[in-house]
Design an enzyme around this catalytic site. Structure first.
Site, PDB file in Angstrom:
ATOM      1  N   HIS A 306      44.583  46.585  38.009  1.00  0.00           N
ATOM      2  CA  HIS A 306      44.055  45.244  38.902  1.00  0.00           C
ATOM      3  C   HIS A 306      45.198  44.924  39.674  1.00  0.00           C
ATOM      4  CE1 HIS A 306      42.563  41.362  40.007  1.00  0.00           C
ATOM      5  NE2 HIS A 306      41.324  42.074  39.626  1.00  0.00           N
ATOM      6  N   ASP A 363      35.670  45.121  34.284  1.00  0.00           N
ATOM      7  CA  ASP A 363      34.418  46.200  34.348  1.00  0.00           C
ATOM      8  C   ASP A 363      34.632  47.241  33.088  1.00  0.00           C
ATOM      9  OD1 ASP A 363      33.531  45.468  36.945  1.00  0.00           O
ATOM     10  OD2 ASP A 363      35.148  46.334  37.728  1.00  0.00           O
TER      11      ASP A 363
END
Ligand code: CMC
Length: 431
Positions: A306, A363
């Site tokens: 991320h 996700d």
């Protein structure tokens, strides 16, 4: 601590004020930099650039903290619902009974699509990706909203925002039904937001879908966990479009397009495709991890890493726990969950991932829950878009309400040809 940064360029020193956020984050305000020095800043990918001040969402990526309007995501996940959280994001406070009822009623009143919009769905081929349909249909919906092209009016905002939030799940469900050649199921006012979406997705004219509370709760939680995430690619896109004073539907349609890519919202679909291919090939995950570390392979461990989190994504923790719960309550054993857990364990022990601080993101496990509740793969990113809608709406409102808002217009460092003459066709060679 200094409240001014000094920058020396060409022997001249320029003083730049330091802006401090409510959580102590510091940013150098460079709004006078070009005027004072002739220079601009260059930050490709915006890893070091604050594009705005915002009161909506706070993330501390080093510590793995996420708060909506100051409230920790863990508390909202445990105690709130998607619609209450949507109100919080958009209006800045938790609603009281009366406010929540009014908000829910507005959503119910706006859940239907104009009948003429149904014909638009006919124009898409059966294999059209529902994200393309979603974006196009959000834009098309604006044509049916009176006054939407008028100058921004805070009075009209409430009803426009409710229309958008209510209709996005109707459009999404219609897009799915169309892609399967199934009859459209209209929303039912008796159902709450998430239950209504599941009804429109899975009921049949001759048989009502069995709304299991644990399934409704799991999907509601997925929506809630996706509801905002400060200046990510799609939200920054929404703000960029809003800065030109475009209408709320145009901004949301742009947000959907930005979300679609596999490095952003499209990652939830990509994760399942990755897990399925690992399963098909009988890999225990080690071959894939090796490929993900090899830049030449073109592969990445999807659902990992991320831009902001350099620690475990707090949303991933909640979703992972929910994943175990949902699969157990539905009595489903999914081999992809075992593969995902093995991949996570292996990656978290591997120096490549440790050194780069790559952890599971939102996700990584969400797709396994969606599979378990029967959401088809191509709808995963659509689910993300429905969830992210309150964040986009809140950010749109923040841009429009800003007293001295300016159009977003970044600069660039030009690296192309310097001036050269126009070459006539006869001098351009044969090839
Ligand atoms: N697998 C393997 N290597 C990775 C991964 C990954 N998933 N993510 C980052 N890296 C490596 C990258 O190759 C680079 O290595 P090096 O320093 O040797 O060049 C280093 O880690 C830093 O990566 P980066 O590309 O500079 O990081 P970024 O901040 O630009 O990208 C990201 C963030 C999310 C796009 C990236 O981590 C990624 O592609 N992850 C997989 C896709 C994904 O799961 N996306 C969903 C993000 S969360 C939800 C959302 O925003 O929609």
């Amino acid at each position: 601590m200094d409240n001014v940064a000094k920058l020396k360029i060409d022997g001249k020193t320029c003083s730049l004020p330091i802006v401090v956020g409510s959580e102590g984050e510091r940013g150098i305000d460079i709004s006078t930099l070009r005027q004072a020095t002739g220079c601009i800043t260059l930050d490709e990918g915006y890893g070091n650039t604050g594009a705005c001040r915002s009161d909506i969402t706070f993330i501390d990526g080093e510590k793995g903290i996420l708060r909506y309007r100051g409230i920790p995501i863990e508390a909202l996940a445990e105690k709130s619902s998607f619609i209450e959280t949507a109100f919080l994001l958009i209006y800045g406070h938790l609603p009281n009974h009366k406010e929540l009822r009014r908000f829910s009623d507005l959503l119910t009143q706006n859940e239907m699509l104009h009948e003429d919009l149904k014909f638009h769905f006919e124009g898409f081929p059966a294999h059209a990706h529902p994200m393309a349909i979603l974006s196009a249909m959000i834009n098309a919906t604006s044509c049916f909203v009176p006054g939407v092209l008028d100058a921004y009016d805070p009075e009209a905002f409430e009803s426009q925002a409710a229309r958008l939030l209510a209709k996005v799940r109707t459009i999404a469900a219609f897009a799915y039904r169309k892609s399967r050649g199934l009859p459209i199921m209209y929303p039912k006012p008796v159902f709450k937001y998430t239950a209504n979406f599941l009804h429109m997705m899975f009921s049949e004219p001759y048989q009502e879908y069995d709304l299991k509370p644990e399934v409704v709760r799991a999907l509601d939680l997925i929506f809630l966990l996706h509801a905002d995430h400060e200046q990510n690619c799609s939200t920054a896109t929404v703000r960029m479009i809003a800065s030109s004073q475009a209408n709320i539907f145009a901004c949301a349609a742009g947000g959907v397009c930005a979300l679609w890519g596999p490095l952003h919202g499209g990652a939830n679909q990509a994760v399942i495709e990755m897990l399925e291919s690992i399963h098909r090939e009988g890999d225990d995950g080690s071959k894939f991890i090796a490929a993900a570390k090899d830049k030449k392979s073109g592969k990445r461990l999807m659902g990992f890493g991320h831009r902001v989190y350099k620690n475990y994504d707090p949303r991933a923790k909640i979703i992972k726990a929910q994943c175990d719960k949902v699969l157990e309550s539905l009595n489903i054993s999914d081999p992809l969950l075992d593969i995902a857990k093995r991949l996570e364990e292996a990656a978290l022990r591997d120096s490549y991932f440790i050194e780069r601080k790559l952890y599971p993101n939102v996700d990584f496990y969400s797709g396994i829950i969606m599979r378990a509740i029967g959401i088809p793969l191509e709808m995963f990113t659509v689910i993300f878009a429905i969830g992210r809608m309150p964040g986009w709406i809140a950010n749109y409102k923040e841009v429009m309400d800003a007293p001295h808002g300016r159009i977003s217009r970044p600069r660039q460092i030009y690296t192309g040809h310097t001036e050269r003459p126009y070459q006539p066709m006869s001098e351009r060679g044969q090839e």
